[in-house]
Design a protein around this motif. Structure first.
Motif, PDB file in Angstrom:
ATOM      1  N   LYS A 450       0.823  -1.206   0.000  1.00  0.00           N
ATOM      2  CA  LYS A 450       0.000   0.000   0.000  1.00  0.00           C
ATOM      3  C   LYS A 450       0.863   1.265   0.000  1.00  0.00           C
ATOM      4  O   LYS A 450       2.035   1.236   0.361  1.00  0.00           O
ATOM      5  CB  LYS A 450      -0.943   0.007   1.203  1.00  0.00           C
ATOM      6  N   ARG A 451       0.266   2.362  -0.401  1.00  0.00           N
ATOM      7  CA  ARG A 451       0.964   3.644  -0.429  1.00  0.00           C
ATOM      8  C   ARG A 451       1.014   4.252   0.967  1.00  0.00           C
ATOM      9  O   ARG A 451       0.021   4.252   1.702  1.00  0.00           O
ATOM     10  CB  ARG A 451       0.264   4.593  -1.393  1.00  0.00           C
ATOM     11  N   ASN A 452       2.179   4.776   1.302  1.00  0.00           N
ATOM     12  CA  ASN A 452       2.418   5.416   2.585  1.00  0.00           C
ATOM     13  C   ASN A 452       3.373   6.587   2.380  1.00  0.00           C
ATOM     14  O   ASN A 452       4.041   6.673   1.348  1.00  0.00           O
ATOM     15  CB  ASN A 452       3.060   4.426   3.572  1.00  0.00           C
ATOM     16  N   PRO A 453       3.480   7.494   3.359  1.00  0.00           N
ATOM     17  CA  PRO A 453       4.585   8.457   3.303  1.00  0.00           C
ATOM     18  C   PRO A 453       5.915   7.702   3.335  1.00  0.00           C
ATOM     19  O   PRO A 453       6.040   6.690   4.027  1.00  0.00           O
ATOM     20  CB  PRO A 453       4.396   9.288   4.583  1.00  0.00           C
ATOM     21  N   ARG A 454       6.896   8.184   2.596  1.00  0.00           N
ATOM     22  CA  ARG A 454       8.192   7.499   2.527  1.00  0.00           C
ATOM     23  C   ARG A 454       9.325   8.515   2.586  1.00  0.00           C
ATOM     24  O   ARG A 454       9.196   9.650   2.116  1.00  0.00           O
ATOM     25  CB  ARG A 454       8.333   6.717   1.214  1.00  0.00           C
ATOM     26  N   THR A 455      10.450   8.071   3.150  1.00  0.00           N
ATOM     27  CA  THR A 455      11.714   8.803   3.078  1.00  0.00           C
ATOM     28  C   THR A 455      12.741   7.879   2.440  1.00  0.00           C
ATOM     29  O   THR A 455      12.899   6.737   2.878  1.00  0.00           O
ATOM     30  CB  THR A 455      12.180   9.251   4.468  1.00  0.00           C
ATOM     31  N   LEU A 456      13.410   8.357   1.400  1.00  0.00           N
ATOM     32  CA  LEU A 456      14.372   7.565   0.633  1.00  0.00           C
ATOM     33  C   LEU A 456      15.695   8.302   0.594  1.00  0.00           C
ATOM     34  O   LEU A 456      15.754   9.517   0.746  1.00  0.00           O
ATOM     35  CB  LEU A 456      13.894   7.353  -0.810  1.00  0.00           C
ATOM     36  N   ALA A 457      16.749   7.559   0.336  1.00  0.00           N
ATOM     37  CA  ALA A 457      18.068   8.187   0.196  1.00  0.00           C
ATOM     38  C   ALA A 457      18.926   7.340  -0.720  1.00  0.00           C
ATOM     39  O   ALA A 457      18.739   6.124  -0.834  1.00  0.00           O
ATOM     40  CB  ALA A 457      18.738   8.355   1.549  1.00  0.00           C
ATOM     41  N   GLY A 458      19.890   8.002  -1.351  1.00  0.00           N
ATOM     42  CA  GLY A 458      20.813   7.268  -2.196  1.00  0.00           C
ATOM     43  C   GLY A 458      21.811   8.182  -2.863  1.00  0.00           C
ATOM     44  O   GLY A 458      21.976   9.346  -2.483  1.00  0.00           O
ATOM     45  N   VAL A 459      22.462   7.640  -3.869  1.00  0.00           N
ATOM     46  CA  VAL A 459      23.519   8.365  -4.568  1.00  0.00           C
ATOM     47  C   VAL A 459      23.356   8.126  -6.064  1.00  0.00           C
ATOM     48  O   VAL A 459      22.981   7.030  -6.488  1.00  0.00           O
ATOM     49  CB  VAL A 459      24.913   7.911  -4.077  1.00  0.00           C
ATOM     50  N   THR A 465      24.559  12.976  -3.415  1.00  0.00           N
ATOM     51  CA  THR A 465      23.681  12.385  -2.417  1.00  0.00           C
ATOM     52  C   THR A 465      22.297  12.981  -2.587  1.00  0.00           C
ATOM     53  O   THR A 465      22.145  14.208  -2.682  1.00  0.00           O
ATOM     54  CB  THR A 465      24.197  12.648  -0.998  1.00  0.00           C
ATOM     55  N   VAL A 466      21.281  12.132  -2.611  1.00  0.00           N
ATOM     56  CA  VAL A 466      19.910  12.572  -2.849  1.00  0.00           C
ATOM     57  C   VAL A 466      19.029  12.075  -1.707  1.00  0.00           C
ATOM     58  O   VAL A 466      19.037  10.882  -1.387  1.00  0.00           O
ATOM     59  CB  VAL A 466      19.381  12.052  -4.199  1.00  0.00           C
ATOM     60  N   LEU A 467      18.277  12.983  -1.101  1.00  0.00           N
ATOM     61  CA  LEU A 467      17.362  12.686  -0.008  1.00  0.00           C
ATOM     62  C   LEU A 467      15.952  13.045  -0.456  1.00  0.00           C
ATOM     63  O   LEU A 467      15.719  14.152  -0.948  1.00  0.00           O
ATOM     64  CB  LEU A 467      17.732  13.468   1.244  1.00  0.00           C
TER      65      LEU A 467
END
Length: 538
Positions: A450-459, A465-467
């Motif tokens: 299901k869809r939820n609020p999300r926090t992602l990070a990576g490069v 660096t992307v947040l």
């Protein structure tokens, strides 16, 4: 990396859209697949507003499908075990087998409600075949939350349990939005500030992301890793997985799960899987450690040692237990160590044992540390620790290839999971990281599908660096499923990406203001740690 920390220094030093943005330069609608996010139906209107926060740091807000028509609300009924269920004594859940769903549907219809059974299928990912998750039971279709809530009240009076849900959260690929996503990008070539992992004054208490940002004077911040929330699961605020801050290991990994590795200068961020080994050593013998800076016996998200119950594998949002543990405490834990049965060796700053106290728990000397033992480990600690003698605490981190991980004091590592992107390809790993729970399809349904609020990070491929934060749990922002999160990360150009803590924890702070819309009814949630972007040095 082999870390030897003497006594209470115990830093275990690891070697080496509710909030409107200020007016952007441009915010032009853009349609079509050229740069659009892979969310919902094709051809949706998508706007991107970008501004520079400081040299090397940009903020982009992406709004997709802002003109989407409203979808229906419905009532999702909790399904009891039922006489036809494989486990009639199981607690009520959102999904069950078809027989149980049909049985409940017939009963609800018999009481005069417009009930239906719906089959839920989920897409395949890297380590999970997907397919059928089970059947859910829903009642009615309503044009407002208030109407759905009124029907839920009627259902409860008839003896049923459930919740009012917006059908836009289901994850249909044909939905038209809206989605609201904020993206922080750090370009190392121009960045002269700092990128820091922060947990606040101590590990055992939670702070809001905005408070952590304000105390450090941060330009921007996002929430970070998973943490203990319920006191029954440990010390609220304690990272539920790896935590390395300023090069200090203050929380052990959930063995094999991914962590986000960052450096103060914003260069060479990475996503890597981590394991660890720890031990305490006296003059002539040593014993293995079970953990660092957590309540003995409680292993949040599991992934500990072979004698943990019910498993030594990662199991998300589950607290495994172990009556026989050795746990080390650093000065970063808090004002007092956890109390309970067992014994505790209290160490000074040079690693000498100051006292052996039983029961365990209490204040530590300034800069001091300790080791606590429970169950059968009490005799082991008692044999090793002697007042006036040194007791060494050692830890080793390794990556997924078995190589030692040797961060400098300028390095932080934050826990996360599942992986989303690896080497530029979708690589979603809920089974490996404990989100596929045997006999509990409802967890996968609610947490991954299901869809939820999300926090992602990576490069990305350029080393930036992307947040990312994505709002959800509202009609104004649908949120993301985990597969959608991976698709968004790849569309943003990330070479490697990981999911961080989301839901009510998802928060982005810019110049002291929360710019997203945290989903908890109480507003911004206190969290365990955060990622901070600090202003440039003069």
């Amino acid at each position: 990396m082999n870390i030897k920390v003497l006594g209470a220094s115990m830093v275990l030093a690891l070697l080496a859209s509710a909030g409107a943005l200020p007016a952007p330069a441009s915010s032009e609608p853009r349609q079509g697949p050229a740069r659009a996010l892979p969310l919902g139906a094709a051809g949706l209107t998508e706007t991107r507003s970008t501004r520079t926060l400081q040299p090397g740091v940009t903020l982009t807000r992406i709004v997709r499908g802002a003109d989407a028509p409203a979808l229906a609300w419905t009532v999702e009924v909790s399904i009891p075990g039922g006489a036809t269920s494989p486990d009639p004594d199981a607690p009520p859940t959102a999904l069950k087998d078809r027989a149980s769903a049909d049985e409940l549907t017939a009963a609800v219809q018999g009481d005069g409600f417009d009930a239906r059974a719906e089959h839920v299928t989920t897409p395949a990912v890297a380590d999970y075949a997907g397919g059928s998750l089970g059947w859910r039971v829903r009642v009615g279709r309503f044009d407002s939350q208030s109407a759905a809530s009124a029907e839920l009240t009627r259902l409860r009076k008839a003896g049923y349990a459930g919740s009012a849900v917006y059908t836009g959260w289901d994850g249909s690929s044909g939905d038209r939005g809206p989605w609201r996503i904020d993206v922080l990008t750090i370009a190392p070539g121009r960045f002269r500030g700092g990128l820091k992992a922060s947990y606040g004054p101590d590990l055992e208490n939670r702070e809001r992301t905005s408070e952590l940002a304000a105390s450090a004077g941060a330009t921007a911040a996002v929430n970070a890793g998973f943490f203990v929330l319920d006191p029954k699961a440990g010390a609220p605020g304690d990272p539920a997985g790896v935590g390395v801050y300023d090069g200090r290991l203050l929380s052990e990994p959930v063995n094999g799960r991914p962590g986000l590795v960052i450096r103060d200068d914003g260069r060479h961020s990475s996503v890597t899987r981590l394991t660890w080994k720890g031990r305490i050593a006296g003059r002539d013998a040593s014993q293995p450690l079970d953990g660092i800076d957590r309540v003995p016996g409680l292993i949040r998200n599991c992934g500990g040692t072979d004698d943990d119950t019910p498993t030594s594998l990662p199991l998300h949002d589950v607290t495994c237990t172990d009556d026989d543990e050795l746990v080390a405490f650093t000065p970063g834990f808090g004002s007092r160590t956890p109390s309970g049965d067992g014994v505790e060796a209290v160490l000074d700053t040079r690693g000498r044992v100051l006292e052996m106290r039983s029961p365990r728990g209490g204040p530590l000397p300034a800069g001091g540390s300790s080791v606590q033992a429970t169950g059968s480990r009490v005799a082991e600690l008692t044999a090793l620790a002697h007042v006036g003698r040194p007791l060494r605490i050692e830890a080793t981190l390794r990556d997924g290839n078995g190589h030692q991980v040797s961060p400098s004091p300028a390095t932080g590592i934050l826990n996360g999971g599942p992986e989303l992107v690896r080497d530029g390809s979708l690589h979603v790993t809920p089974a490996t990281d404990g989100m596929v729970q045997p006999g509990n399809a409802s967890f996968y349904y609610g947490w991954v599908h299901k869809r939820n609020p999300r926090t992602l990070a990576g490069v990305d491929a350029a080393g930036r660096t992307v947040l990312v934060t994505a709002d959800g749990r509202s009609t104004d922002a649908l949120g993301l499923s985990i597969p959608e999160s991976a698709a968004v990360a790849r569309a943003l150009g990330l070479r490697d990406a990981v999911n961080l803590d989301g839901g009510g924890s998802t928060t982005m702070v810019i110049d002291g203001e929360v710019i997203n819309d945290p989903s908890d009814a109480a507003g911004e949630r206190p969290v365990g740690d955060a990622l901070l972007i600090l202003p440039g040095r003069n």
